[in-house]
Motif scaffolding. Structure first.
Motif, PDB file in Angstrom:
ATOM      1  N   LEU A 100      34.125  34.907  38.269  1.00  0.00           N
ATOM      2  CA  LEU A 100      34.105  35.841  39.637  1.00  0.00           C
ATOM      3  C   LEU A 100      35.292  36.247  40.179  1.00  0.00           C
ATOM      4  CD1 LEU A 100      32.351  36.217  42.081  1.00  0.00           C
ATOM      5  CD2 LEU A 100      33.206  33.939  42.947  1.00  0.00           C
ATOM      6  N   GLY A 101      36.455  35.684  39.833  1.00  0.00           N
ATOM      7  CA  GLY A 101      37.758  36.236  40.363  1.00  0.00           C
ATOM      8  C   GLY A 101      38.146  37.406  39.276  1.00  0.00           C
ATOM      9  N   LEU A 102      37.896  37.410  38.188  1.00  0.00           N
ATOM     10  CA  LEU A 102      37.828  38.814  37.324  1.00  0.00           C
ATOM     11  C   LEU A 102      36.977  40.084  37.662  1.00  0.00           C
ATOM     12  CD1 LEU A 102      38.137  36.938  33.829  1.00  0.00           C
ATOM     13  CD2 LEU A 102      39.667  38.323  34.854  1.00  0.00           C
ATOM     14  N   CYS A 103      35.684  39.652  38.174  1.00  0.00           N
ATOM     15  CA  CYS A 103      34.870  40.499  38.584  1.00  0.00           C
ATOM     16  C   CYS A 103      35.576  41.318  39.974  1.00  0.00           C
ATOM     17  CB  CYS A 103      33.501  39.840  38.960  1.00  0.00           C
ATOM     18  SG  CYS A 103      32.438  41.213  39.611  1.00  0.00           S
ATOM     19  N   LEU A 104      36.103  40.329  40.805  1.00  0.00           N
ATOM     20  CA  LEU A 104      36.707  40.878  41.810  1.00  0.00           C
ATOM     21  C   LEU A 104      37.896  41.756  41.646  1.00  0.00           C
ATOM     22  CD1 LEU A 104      36.373  37.868  44.512  1.00  0.00           C
ATOM     23  CD2 LEU A 104      35.245  39.956  44.299  1.00  0.00           C
ATOM     24  N   THR A 105      38.672  41.409  40.576  1.00  0.00           N
ATOM     25  CA  THR A 105      39.679  42.358  40.048  1.00  0.00           C
ATOM     26  C   THR A 105      39.244  43.789  39.895  1.00  0.00           C
ATOM     27  OG1 THR A 105      39.647  41.821  37.599  1.00  0.00           O
ATOM     28  CG2 THR A 105      41.232  40.377  39.522  1.00  0.00           C
ATOM     29  N   SER A 106      38.028  43.817  39.026  1.00  0.00           N
ATOM     30  CA  SER A 106      37.558  45.023  38.580  1.00  0.00           C
ATOM     31  C   SER A 106      36.857  45.674  39.844  1.00  0.00           C
ATOM     32  CB  SER A 106      36.327  45.054  37.550  1.00  0.00           C
ATOM     33  OG  SER A 106      36.811  44.445  36.329  1.00  0.00           O
ATOM     34  N   LEU A 123      47.252  48.961  39.829  1.00  0.00           N
ATOM     35  CA  LEU A 123      47.091  48.786  38.354  1.00  0.00           C
ATOM     36  C   LEU A 123      47.871  47.847  37.828  1.00  0.00           C
ATOM     37  CD1 LEU A 123      46.561  52.464  37.060  1.00  0.00           C
ATOM     38  CD2 LEU A 123      44.974  50.991  37.883  1.00  0.00           C
ATOM     39  N   TYR A 124      49.312  47.712  38.197  1.00  0.00           N
ATOM     40  CA  TYR A 124      50.056  46.469  37.563  1.00  0.00           C
ATOM     41  C   TYR A 124      49.960  45.439  38.272  1.00  0.00           C
ATOM     42  CZ  TYR A 124      53.263  50.229  36.020  1.00  0.00           C
ATOM     43  OH  TYR A 124      53.850  51.017  35.271  1.00  0.00           O
ATOM     44  N   VAL A 125      49.540  45.202  39.707  1.00  0.00           N
ATOM     45  CA  VAL A 125      49.295  44.030  40.280  1.00  0.00           C
ATOM     46  C   VAL A 125      47.897  43.414  39.801  1.00  0.00           C
ATOM     47  CG1 VAL A 125      48.770  42.973  42.640  1.00  0.00           C
ATOM     48  CG2 VAL A 125      50.667  44.522  42.253  1.00  0.00           C
ATOM     49  N   VAL A 126      46.633  44.279  39.802  1.00  0.00           N
ATOM     50  CA  VAL A 126      45.402  43.862  39.510  1.00  0.00           C
ATOM     51  C   VAL A 126      45.529  43.278  38.022  1.00  0.00           C
ATOM     52  CG1 VAL A 126      43.151  44.535  39.128  1.00  0.00           C
ATOM     53  CG2 VAL A 126      44.393  44.975  41.183  1.00  0.00           C
ATOM     54  N   ALA A 130      44.362  39.820  36.620  1.00  0.00           N
ATOM     55  CA  ALA A 130      43.229  39.637  35.607  1.00  0.00           C
ATOM     56  C   ALA A 130      44.029  38.902  34.406  1.00  0.00           C
ATOM     57  CB  ALA A 130      42.831  40.894  35.319  1.00  0.00           C
ATOM     58  N   ALA A 131      45.092  39.287  34.102  1.00  0.00           N
ATOM     59  CA  ALA A 131      45.712  38.589  32.785  1.00  0.00           C
ATOM     60  C   ALA A 131      45.853  36.900  33.222  1.00  0.00           C
ATOM     61  CB  ALA A 131      46.885  39.064  32.516  1.00  0.00           C
TER      62      ALA A 131
END
Length: 435
Positions: A100-106, A123-126, A130-131
């Motif tokens: 769910l967290g990865l979905c929110l990063t996208s 782009l750097y922070v997200v 995500a990593a």
């Protein structure tokens, strides 16, 4: 009745055929594999879109390169912490929440891309976020697969995982390039969001897996306990050290743009990048024979040595197709090494340590290629592309031989007699009676 003339070929085909038993026998494994496939495709599309958008915004090589650097530290920290919480909390819930967290990063990337002036810092922070989330998710996912399948299905399960992952990694970049050039970065991120939603729909259907009765609360102390456990096991240390050595010396993806130019085939750069994945897919599809191997440590050593030899031979080849062939052989050997390393991990590590050790495993197979690209670039600076590629392969062979000599228990590991493998089989056999 005498055997037909083609009977030996049929027997060989059966032994080579990919073992699909884990898919047939476990609904939860099917759901996890389906989720992994969908997620990987979407993630690879985003992996293509982020540097593409960064180039659009900055036209800077350095800015594009710093995206990977921003992801490194969160990967290391969250990989270790993700392993600790995988042994302390509900693994299924960790996977779902991370997804769910990865979905929110996208979603954040999509919103940023739709702005009149997209922000570079996003782009750097997200990317770093995500990593980190992906590294938290991975140990719990691997530990979860270990619980939904019998121990004797682990090799086949890793082969199926490898097939799915490598197929996505071959098709994903091509699809990502087409999407980002046609629909732009926002379209790419939108597709990634959709794949995460599909993945979440599959993950929430995975059955609950009981926590270990010996669950250890997540802390720096529990992380250190996991490291100490690994250090006490020469067979486990062999799996980590051989893989890191093999990748650090012979992984040379950074050379491919220069190698394509050296081969007078600049448009074949994508072919070179895909070669390892093609070899891995072929190795997965013909992995049935691995179920009959018990000397897993020796198999890892032989496979890692073959990886180095194939890379060294590729450096000598005069045309792009022969280079592709030997890089594909190298990729297949790496896949086989991964199968047997994964089998040792999943058949011998007690459940109370499985998550923390999965975090260490994540670091072992993630840092090697990064070190390899750095080594390849430095060596090429002094001796050229072919020299760097060939020397890397030979150094890999030497390093693996040194590890095999220094770790006799790893070299002699046999799943039929190893004390840790026997203990895990006994524990699993006793579980139904204890429940």
């Amino acid at each position: 009745m005498p055997d037909s003339p083609d009977q030996p070929l049929r027997t060989l085909a059966r032994r080579l055929r990919l073992d699909l038993a884990p898919l047939r026998e476990s609904r939860d494994f099917r759901l996890l594999i389906g989720s992994g496939l969908v997620t990987t495709i979407g993630t690879v599309i985003t992996m293509v879109a982020v540097p593409f958008q960064m180039k659009q915004l900055t036209e800077s090589y350095v800015a594009v390169g710093l995206v990977s650097l921003a992801e490194f530290v969160p990967m290391v920290i969250c990989g270790l912490w993700g392993g600790a919480i995988a042994d302390a909390l509900d693994r299924r819930r960790i996977v779902v929440v991370s997804e769910l967290g990865l979905c929110l990063t996208s979603v954040l990337l999509l919103v940023n891309a739709l702005l009149p002036a997209p922000r570079v810092w996003v782009l750097y922070v997200v990317g770093a976020l995500a990593a980190g989330l992906s590294s938290v998710r991975s140990p719990s996912e691997q530990a979860l697969i270990n619980r939904v399948l019998p121990l004797d299905r682990m090799t086949a399960a890793f082969a199926i995982q490898g097939l799915v992952r490598n197929t996505a990694m071959i098709a994903g970049p091509a699809a990502g390039g087409l999407v980002v050039t046609t629909l732009g970065p926002a379209g790419s991120y939108g597709i990634d969001v959709a794949t995460f939603l599909v993945s979440l729909a599959l993950l929430v259907r995975v059955g609950a897996v009981p926590r270990s009765q010996d669950a250890t609360p997540a802390s720096l102390r529990s992380m250190a306990e996991g490291v100490r456990y690994a250090l006490r096991r020469p067979d486990l240390m062999g799996t980590y050290l051989v893989d890191i050595a093999a990748m650090a010396f012979a992984s040379s993806n950074a050379l491919f743009p220069f190698l394509a130019e050296d081969l007078h085939a600049p448009k074949a750069i994508g072919l070179l990048y895909a070669a390892g994945g093609v070899g891995s897919v072929v190795a997965s599809l013909t992995s049935g024979w691995t179920n009959h191997v018990h000397r897993h440590g020796l198999a890892v050593i032989v496979s890692a040595t073959l990886w180095g030899v194939a890379v060294a031979v590729a450096a000598l080849m005069p045309n792009v197709w022969l280079v592709f062939l030997f890089l594909a052989v190298a990729g297949g050997a790496d896949m086989v090494s991964g199968l047997f390393r994964g089998t040792i991990w999943n058949q011998t590590i007690p459940d109370e340590y499985r998550g923390r050790l999965a975090g260490i495993e994540l670091l072992s197979y993630s840092t090697g290629p990064m070190l390899g690209d750095a080594r390849a670039g430095l060596t090429a600076q002094f001796g050229g592309t072919r020299f760097s590629l060939g020397v890397g392969g030979l150094l890999c062979v030497g390093a693996v031989g040194l590890m095999a000599t220094a770790l006799p228990r790893f070299r002699r590991y046999d799943a039929r007699t190893d004390e840790h493998a026997l203990a895990e089989r006994s524990r699993r056999a006793a579980e139904p009676a204890a429940s």
